[in-house]
Design a protein around this motif. Sequence first.
Motif, mmCIF file in Angstrom:
data_model
loop_
_atom_site.group_PDB
_atom_site.id
_atom_site.type_symbol
_atom_site.label_atom_id
_atom_site.label_comp_id
_atom_site.label_asym_id
_atom_site.label_seq_id
_atom_site.Cartn_x
_atom_site.Cartn_y
_atom_site.Cartn_z
ATOM 1 N N MET A 41 8.242 3.375 -31.146
ATOM 2 C CA MET A 41 8.320 3.596 -29.933
ATOM 3 C C MET A 41 9.414 2.636 -29.537
ATOM 4 N N ASP A 42 10.324 2.983 -28.589
ATOM 5 C CA ASP A 42 11.590 2.158 -28.020
ATOM 6 C C ASP A 42 11.001 0.773 -27.216
ATOM 7 N N VAL A 43 11.638 -0.248 -27.767
ATOM 8 C CA VAL A 43 11.248 -1.466 -27.072
ATOM 9 C C VAL A 43 11.539 -1.400 -25.763
ATOM 10 N N GLU A 44 12.518 -0.875 -25.235
ATOM 11 C CA GLU A 44 12.833 -0.852 -23.671
ATOM 12 C C GLU A 44 11.858 -0.061 -23.019
ATOM 13 N N LYS A 45 11.277 1.069 -23.277
ATOM 14 C CA LYS A 45 10.388 1.944 -22.889
ATOM 15 C C LYS A 45 9.008 1.156 -22.690
ATOM 16 N N VAL A 46 8.762 0.291 -23.774
ATOM 17 C CA VAL A 46 7.492 -0.450 -23.725
ATOM 18 C C VAL A 46 7.447 -1.478 -22.744
ATOM 19 N N LYS A 47 8.806 -2.251 -22.500
ATOM 20 C CA LYS A 47 9.019 -2.865 -21.285
ATOM 21 C C LYS A 47 8.967 -2.419 -20.372
ATOM 22 N N ARG A 48 9.459 -1.298 -19.903
ATOM 23 C CA ARG A 48 9.457 -0.662 -18.760
ATOM 24 C C ARG A 48 8.025 0.167 -18.257
ATOM 25 N N TRP A 49 7.447 0.350 -19.237
ATOM 26 C CA TRP A 49 6.146 1.197 -19.165
ATOM 27 C C TRP A 49 4.893 0.207 -19.111
ATOM 28 N N SER A 50 4.841 -1.028 -19.376
ATOM 29 C CA SER A 50 3.914 -2.036 -19.717
ATOM 30 C C SER A 50 3.207 -2.457 -18.344
ATOM 31 N N LYS A 51 4.117 -2.107 -17.009
ATOM 32 C CA LYS A 51 3.205 -2.244 -16.007
ATOM 33 C C LYS A 51 2.096 -1.221 -15.640
ATOM 34 N N TYR A 52 2.024 -0.067 -16.414
ATOM 35 C CA TYR A 52 1.129 0.879 -16.214
ATOM 36 C C TYR A 52 -0.104 0.870 -16.883
ATOM 37 N N THR A 53 -0.404 -0.682 -17.372
ATOM 38 C CA THR A 53 -1.616 -1.158 -17.856
ATOM 39 C C THR A 53 -2.544 -1.052 -16.596
ATOM 40 N N ARG B 159 -3.784 0.565 -13.442
ATOM 41 C CA ARG B 159 -3.901 2.022 -12.835
ATOM 42 C C ARG B 159 -3.370 2.274 -11.422
ATOM 43 N N VAL B 160 -3.544 1.077 -10.559
ATOM 44 C CA VAL B 160 -2.779 1.051 -9.230
ATOM 45 C C VAL B 160 -1.498 1.360 -9.286
ATOM 46 N N GLU B 161 -0.690 0.737 -10.171
ATOM 47 C CA GLU B 161 0.871 0.694 -10.145
ATOM 48 C C GLU B 161 1.350 2.273 -10.854
ATOM 49 N N GLY B 162 0.365 2.639 -11.793
ATOM 50 C CA GLY B 162 0.733 4.082 -12.191
ATOM 51 C C GLY B 162 0.615 5.158 -11.153
ATOM 52 N N TYR B 163 -0.628 4.980 -10.365
ATOM 53 C CA TYR B 163 -1.046 6.002 -9.130
ATOM 54 C C TYR B 163 0.126 5.807 -8.316
ATOM 55 N N GLY C 177 -3.629 5.808 -19.743
ATOM 56 C CA GLY C 177 -2.928 4.842 -20.804
ATOM 57 C C GLY C 177 -1.395 4.662 -20.350
ATOM 58 N N TRP C 178 -1.056 3.640 -20.291
ATOM 59 C CA TRP C 178 0.266 3.263 -20.149
ATOM 60 C C TRP C 178 1.463 3.744 -20.618
ATOM 61 N N ASP C 179 1.323 4.296 -21.667
ATOM 62 C CA ASP C 179 2.326 5.133 -22.423
ATOM 63 C C ASP C 179 2.561 6.668 -21.795
ATOM 64 N N ASN C 180 1.214 7.145 -21.565
ATOM 65 C CA ASN C 180 1.481 8.436 -20.868
ATOM 66 C C ASN C 180 1.988 8.383 -19.568
ATOM 67 N N VAL C 181 1.482 7.458 -18.733
ATOM 68 C CA VAL C 181 1.745 7.298 -17.443
ATOM 69 C C VAL C 181 3.254 7.074 -17.265
ATOM 70 N N GLY C 182 3.978 5.991 -18.076
ATOM 71 C CA GLY C 182 5.270 5.857 -17.938
ATOM 72 C C GLY C 182 6.072 6.877 -18.639
ATOM 73 N N CYS C 183 5.746 7.629 -19.689
ATOM 74 C CA CYS C 183 6.466 9.012 -19.778
ATOM 75 C C CYS C 183 6.628 9.988 -18.995
ATOM 76 N N LEU C 184 5.356 10.276 -18.171
ATOM 77 C CA LEU C 184 5.315 11.290 -17.128
ATOM 78 C C LEU C 184 6.218 10.709 -15.783
#
Length: 68
Positions: A1-13, A15-19, A49-56
Motif C-alpha cells: 500500500m502507498d505510504v502516502e495513503k496510509v498517512k492520509r487514511w490513518s485518521k479513519y481508525t 469511526r467518528v472521523e470516518g463518519y 476499517g480505516w483503509d476501506n473508509v479512506g478509499c471510499l
Amino acid sequence: MDVEKVKRWSKYTDRVEGYKDLKYVLEYCLDRHLTDEERSRINWLAESGWDNVGCLVDMFREIAKKKQ
C-alpha cells in the motif's frame, strides 16, 4: 500500500472521523442532506476499517471534483 495513503487514511481508525468525512463528501456530491437511514448506513460503513473508509472518501472526493 502507498505510504502516502496510509498517512492520509490513518485518521479513519476513529469511526467518528470516518463518519464525518463520508457524510460531508456525500452531501456535497449529492447536493442535499442525507436521510436518517442514509446516515445510519454511513455510520455502519465508518466502522469497516480505516483503509476501506479512506478509499471510499477518496473516491467520493474524486466524484466531487468532477462535479465542479
